[in-house]
Structures are given as structure tokens and as C-alpha cells.
Design an enzyme around this catalytic site. Structure first.
Site, PDB file in Angstrom:
ATOM      1  N   HIS A   1     -63.155   6.859  66.162  1.00  0.00           N
ATOM      2  CA  HIS A   1     -64.351   6.067  65.851  1.00  0.00           C
ATOM      3  C   HIS A   1     -65.442   6.337  66.896  1.00  0.00           C
ATOM      4  O   HIS A   1     -66.593   6.631  66.549  1.00  0.00           O
ATOM      5  CB  HIS A   1     -63.963   4.585  65.848  1.00  0.00           C
ATOM      6  CG  HIS A   1     -65.114   3.637  65.664  1.00  0.00           C
ATOM      7  ND1 HIS A   1     -65.305   2.907  64.524  1.00  0.00           N
ATOM      8  CD2 HIS A   1     -66.136   3.289  66.498  1.00  0.00           C
ATOM      9  CE1 HIS A   1     -66.390   2.161  64.643  1.00  0.00           C
ATOM     10  NE2 HIS A   1     -66.907   2.368  65.845  1.00  0.00           N
ATOM     11  N   GLU A   2     -65.060   6.243  68.159  1.00  0.00           N
ATOM     12  CA  GLU A   2     -66.038   6.457  69.225  1.00  0.00           C
ATOM     13  C   GLU A   2     -66.474   7.927  69.293  1.00  0.00           C
ATOM     14  O   GLU A   2     -67.634   8.231  69.583  1.00  0.00           O
ATOM     15  CB  GLU A   2     -65.448   6.024  70.576  1.00  0.00           C
ATOM     16  CG  GLU A   2     -64.960   4.588  70.631  1.00  0.00           C
ATOM     17  CD  GLU A   2     -66.055   3.567  70.349  1.00  0.00           C
ATOM     18  OE1 GLU A   2     -67.246   3.944  70.338  1.00  0.00           O
ATOM     19  OE2 GLU A   2     -65.728   2.396  70.126  1.00  0.00           O
TER      20      GLU A   2
ATOM     21  N   HIS B   1     -69.222   8.562  66.785  1.00  0.00           N
ATOM     22  CA  HIS B   1     -70.525   8.143  67.321  1.00  0.00           C
ATOM     23  C   HIS B   1     -71.080   9.211  68.267  1.00  0.00           C
ATOM     24  O   HIS B   1     -72.241   9.624  68.163  1.00  0.00           O
ATOM     25  CB  HIS B   1     -70.382   6.836  68.104  1.00  0.00           C
ATOM     26  CG  HIS B   1     -70.251   5.612  67.264  1.00  0.00           C
ATOM     27  ND1 HIS B   1     -71.114   5.294  66.247  1.00  0.00           N
ATOM     28  CD2 HIS B   1     -69.351   4.580  67.324  1.00  0.00           C
ATOM     29  CE1 HIS B   1     -70.760   4.139  65.703  1.00  0.00           C
ATOM     30  NE2 HIS B   1     -69.684   3.696  66.335  1.00  0.00           N
TER      31      HIS B   1
END
Length: 266
Positions: free
Chosen positions: A57-58, A61
Site C-alpha cells: 500500500h505504502e 503511494h
């Protein structure tokens, strides 16, 4: 030397590889019923897979920000998938894992520091914010693939339960993250399109957004509506509420097991 440094910035962290190894070994243990009863193996498999999804997820980003113009991302270590490199490891890793252990809900993370001033274009800013929860959506599709592809023949019961519970975590994380609440990714998607005055007025409340969301979820009526929607979505992907419930039951191996989960049913 610059090239060598760039390669080092993007080399996958041994910490992340270690977590993937735990996921693989514990997943094998669940599949083969090694060390039965499989409660501990289910716990380790789901927890490790959940942390892997948080790292991805990170990473989503960060990778999107890199291609949008923030070249400082590599120097911060975000491209190595190392959870220890996040600016707020407590928010991104520790709290999400604790919430899974205590209540079985996917807590949104969010802890990569992006230098927004390096990025021009509202669409790019929106895409950077959307990239994280979209990774959760992709992870959920992978977890539910055996169900909606009707490819469950030969898949052990406990492994089905573990996948169902993991899918529940991914779906809740994606939906909560997409809420247009200050402090969550959903607000980050719409923020570039808001006026400067509105952004300034909302900014002080960003740190309380996540707390407010979970405070609202504690209201029984809203909680029921939220999880009814989650289970309806999972049902459309072939994952029944029974299997997600039994997956959480197997995950929380320290509690009394429900005998109904001893026999799988759709």
C-alpha cells in the site's frame, strides 16, 4: 556512483523479504495442516500477509509519487518495501496489526512523506492518494480469485477460511481509505480539486479523521450497515459471511473455536 545509490534505494529490504518468508512458510503450514491444530499457522499467515499488503500500500503511494515528480522518494527508503522506513511505523504497521488482532478490521495506514511541492497537476496528486487503496483492491481480488473463479477444489478448508478473512481485511481497508475524510486517502483524492480556503479550513482536522471514523463505527447501527455492505460485496466475489467469520475464528486461535466451522459450507 549515482546509479549505485539509486539501485540501493530500490533494493528490496531483507526485512520485507523476511515477512514474505513468514507468510510463505505459515501459508504452507495452513495448507498442509502442519502442526495441527492450525490456529497459530493461520494467525502467522494472515498477519504476515496483512503486513505485506500494508507495505505494498505504502509502496504504491511512493512509486506513483516518484513517477509524478518527487525524486526524493528513493532517498527516504520507501521503494525498498521496508516497513521500518515509514515516517510513522506506529500508524502504518503496529496499529493496523493490533486492530486485526483485537477486532478483525482492516485499519487504514498512511505514513509516507511525499514532497507535494515537487509535483504539478491535480490529477497526479489525486492518483498518488488513490494508489494505496487501489493496491488493497488488487490484493482483495487476488485473495478472492479462487472463490469467484470457482477454483476451490483441493483447497484445504482452513486455507479457504484464512483467505476469506484476509479478503475481509483488504476490502475494509480499501473502503475506509477511500472515505473522503481528512487524514484518509479518499480526502487526498479530492483535496487538489478543492479551493484553497476550504483546504485551509479542513487542514486542522486531518489528524482526527481516522479517530472520528472509528468512533462512528462504534455506533452499533452504523457498524451493522457498514459490515452488511462489506459482506454483500464479498458475497458478490464468492466469499460467504460464514467463511469470513470462520476465518476470524481460526485467526483468533486463543479464543474458543466455533464447532460449526469444523465443516466448510458456501
Amino acid at each position: 556512483m549515482t546509479t549505485a545509490a539509486a539501485r540501493s534505494d530500490r533494493r528490496i529490504s531483507p526485512v520485507f523479504l523476511g515477512i514474505v518468508a513468514v507468510m510463505a512458510v505459515s501459508g504452507w503450514a495452513v495448507w498442509t495442516a502442519f502442526g495441527s491444530p492450525p490456529g497459530l499457522a493461520v494467525f502467522l499467515f494472515v498477519t504476515a500477509a496483512w503486513v505485506v499488503s500494508l507495505c505494498l500500500h505504502e509502496y504504491a503511494h511512493a512509486r506513483t509519487a516518484l513517477h509524478s515528480g518527487d525524486i526524493s522518494i528513493g532517498e527516504k527508503g520507501y521503494l525498498t518495501l521496508n516497513p521500518l522506513a515509514y515516517t510513522h511505523a506506529l500508524l502504518s504497521i503496529v496499529l493496523p496489526v493490533l486492530f486485526v488482532i483485537m477486532g478483525g478490521i482492516g485499519l487504514p495506514g498512511g505514513a509516507v512523506f511525499i514532497e507535494r511541492g515537487r509535483i504539478s497537476g491535480r490529477w497526479k496528486h489525486s492518483l498518488i492518494s488513490a494508489a494505496g487503496p487501489l493496491m488493497n483492491v488488487l490484493f482483495a481480488l487476488v485473495c478472492t480469485a479462487p472463490f469467484w473463479l470457482h477454483a476451490l477444489d483441493g483447497v484445504p478448508r482452513e486455507f479457504r477460511y484464512a483467505l476469506a478473512f484476509l479478503a475481509l481485511l483488504q476490502v475494509t481497508a480499501a473502503i475506509l481509505n477511500f472515505l473522503p475524510v481528512p487524514g484518509l486517502d479518499g480526502y487526498g483524492v479530492i483535496e487538489p480539486w478543492l479551493s484553497y480556503r476550504i483546504r485551509r479550513q479542513v487542514e486542522p482536522f486531518a489528524q482526527f479523521g481516522l479517530i472520528a471514523v472509528f468512533g462512528v463505527l462504534w455506533i452499533p447501527e452504523i457498524n451493522h450497515v457498514f459490515f452488511d455492505a462489506i459482506h454483500s460485496l464479498l458475497q458478490s466475489l464468492g466469499v460467504s459471511e460464514f467463511r469470513t467469520y470462520c476465518g476470524r475464528d481460526a485467526y483468533q486461535f486463543w479464543s474458543t473455536a466455533n464447532p460449526a466451522c469444523a465443516v466448510d459450507r458456501p
